[in-house]
Motif scaffolding. Structure first.
Motif, PDB file in Angstrom:
ATOM      1  N   THR A 171     -20.402  22.216  16.568  1.00  0.00           N
ATOM      2  CA  THR A 171     -20.726  20.876  17.063  1.00  0.00           C
ATOM      3  C   THR A 171     -20.139  19.788  16.173  1.00  0.00           C
ATOM      4  O   THR A 171     -20.085  18.630  16.567  1.00  0.00           O
ATOM      5  CB  THR A 171     -22.247  20.691  17.159  1.00  0.00           C
ATOM      6  OG1 THR A 171     -22.834  20.907  15.871  1.00  0.00           O
ATOM      7  CG2 THR A 171     -22.848  21.693  18.150  1.00  0.00           C
ATOM      8  N   GLU A 172     -19.698  20.178  14.981  1.00  0.00           N
ATOM      9  CA  GLU A 172     -19.093  19.257  14.031  1.00  0.00           C
ATOM     10  C   GLU A 172     -18.198  20.056  13.098  1.00  0.00           C
ATOM     11  O   GLU A 172     -18.329  21.287  12.991  1.00  0.00           O
ATOM     12  CB  GLU A 172     -20.168  18.515  13.229  1.00  0.00           C
ATOM     13  CG  GLU A 172     -21.059  19.442  12.425  1.00  0.00           C
ATOM     14  CD  GLU A 172     -22.152  18.715  11.685  1.00  0.00           C
ATOM     15  OE1 GLU A 172     -22.220  17.478  11.789  1.00  0.00           O
ATOM     16  OE2 GLU A 172     -22.938  19.376  10.989  1.00  0.00           O
ATOM     17  N   PRO A 173     -17.255  19.415  12.400  1.00  0.00           N
ATOM     18  CA  PRO A 173     -16.411  20.158  11.448  1.00  0.00           C
ATOM     19  C   PRO A 173     -17.259  20.819  10.364  1.00  0.00           C
ATOM     20  O   PRO A 173     -18.181  20.217   9.814  1.00  0.00           O
ATOM     21  CB  PRO A 173     -15.507  19.073  10.863  1.00  0.00           C
ATOM     22  CG  PRO A 173     -15.490  17.992  11.891  1.00  0.00           C
ATOM     23  CD  PRO A 173     -16.850  18.002  12.501  1.00  0.00           C
ATOM     24  N   THR A 174     -16.953  22.069  10.083  1.00  0.00           N
ATOM     25  CA  THR A 174     -17.707  22.858   9.110  1.00  0.00           C
ATOM     26  C   THR A 174     -16.745  23.671   8.256  1.00  0.00           C
ATOM     27  O   THR A 174     -15.814  24.287   8.775  1.00  0.00           O
ATOM     28  CB  THR A 174     -18.674  23.827   9.830  1.00  0.00           C
ATOM     29  OG1 THR A 174     -19.556  23.082  10.666  1.00  0.00           O
ATOM     30  CG2 THR A 174     -19.487  24.612   8.822  1.00  0.00           C
ATOM     31  N   VAL A 175     -16.963  23.659   6.938  1.00  0.00           N
ATOM     32  CA  VAL A 175     -16.183  24.545   6.073  1.00  0.00           C
ATOM     33  C   VAL A 175     -16.705  25.956   6.298  1.00  0.00           C
ATOM     34  O   VAL A 175     -17.770  26.328   5.798  1.00  0.00           O
ATOM     35  CB  VAL A 175     -16.278  24.138   4.600  1.00  0.00           C
ATOM     36  CG1 VAL A 175     -15.477  25.099   3.730  1.00  0.00           C
ATOM     37  CG2 VAL A 175     -15.769  22.712   4.398  1.00  0.00           C
TER      38      VAL A 175
END
Length: 244
Positions: free
Chosen positions: A123-127
């Motif tokens: 749902t969002e950028p994630t490392v």
């Protein structure tokens, strides 16, 4: 866990730490804060990214994929929309290095590579992964499995191993085969580029590296093949420095 990204002192006439912190802020959208002159991005209390000069070397800055100027460690970032995320990267000052079938490789403004992977579940950028270059992925994975105490491998091949930290707030650890110069901290001709600080407990009464959990982790690291370099700095069997 804190991952420190080495920053040049000046980048385009501006402070390198400021430039890289703002770049990753645009890419990840996490909280940005300044702690004693060092910028940090935080996703959760367990994981943050710091930006300082440690690990940077003007003698050998990263120039992926040149093995003479290696990346050593890089981020795999999972994104919900690959095109939109790529646009954010380039708009923030990054550059596209390679467009592959399943992911894209970019460079941040200082040249550190990072990979974007499309993930419909994100749902969002994630490392998603912290990826180590090394000659033998299975050997280095075995060290970190013992060090952090996780046995499960999500991928396992001679070329690439991914171990599962089993924590949604932390990136998994990946190890990929690469024939390149290994870091030799603190030699600026063989820089580390990125390094990790580990905290196994939080105790406000004593420095974290003096807690029983940290001391046990230091002993465990040496038993598994790490080398004690200086104070709280160690190197894994492939030469990557890490701290407590």
């Amino acid at each position: 866990m804190t991952v420190y990204v080495g920053c040049p002192e000046l980048l385009g006439g501006e402070d390198g730490g400021t430039v890289l912190a703002n770049f990753y802020l645009e890419v990840l959208g996490w909280q940005l804060y300044d702690a004693y002159g060092t910028f940090f991005l935080s996703r959760s209390p367990k994981f943050r990214i710091g930006f300082d000069g440690d690990g940077w070397s003007d003698q050998r800055p990263p120039r992926w994929p040149d093995p003479e100027y290696p990346q050593q460690i890089h981020f795999d970032i999972a994104v919900p929309d690959l095109d939109a995320a790529g646009t954010r990267v380039t708009s923030a000052g990054g550059a596209l290095l390679q467009d592959n079938a399943d992911h894209r490789v970019y460079a941040d403004p200082a040249g550190h590579p990072l990979c974007l992977y499309p993930d419909p579940a994100a749902t969002e950028p994630t490392v998603a992964r912290l990826v180590y270059d090394c000659f033998s992925p299975r050997s280095l994975a075995k060290f970190y499995e013992g060090f952090v105490g996780v046995p499960e491998r999500l991928e396992d091949s001679p070329e690439r191993v991914v171990i599962d930290l089993d924590d949604d707030e932390l990136p998994n650890l990946a190890f990929q085969h690469a024939q390149c110069l290994a870091p030799r901290w603190p030699d600026p001709a063989y820089p580390a580029q990125l390094h990790v600080d580990y905290r196994f407990t939080v105790d406000h009464e004593v420095p974290h590296f003096q807690t029983p959990a940290a001391k046990a982790a230091m002993a465990r690291a040496e038993e598994l093949g790490a080398i004690h370099l200086q104070n709280v700095v160690y190197a894994d069997p492939a030469g990557h420095p890490f701290c407590f």
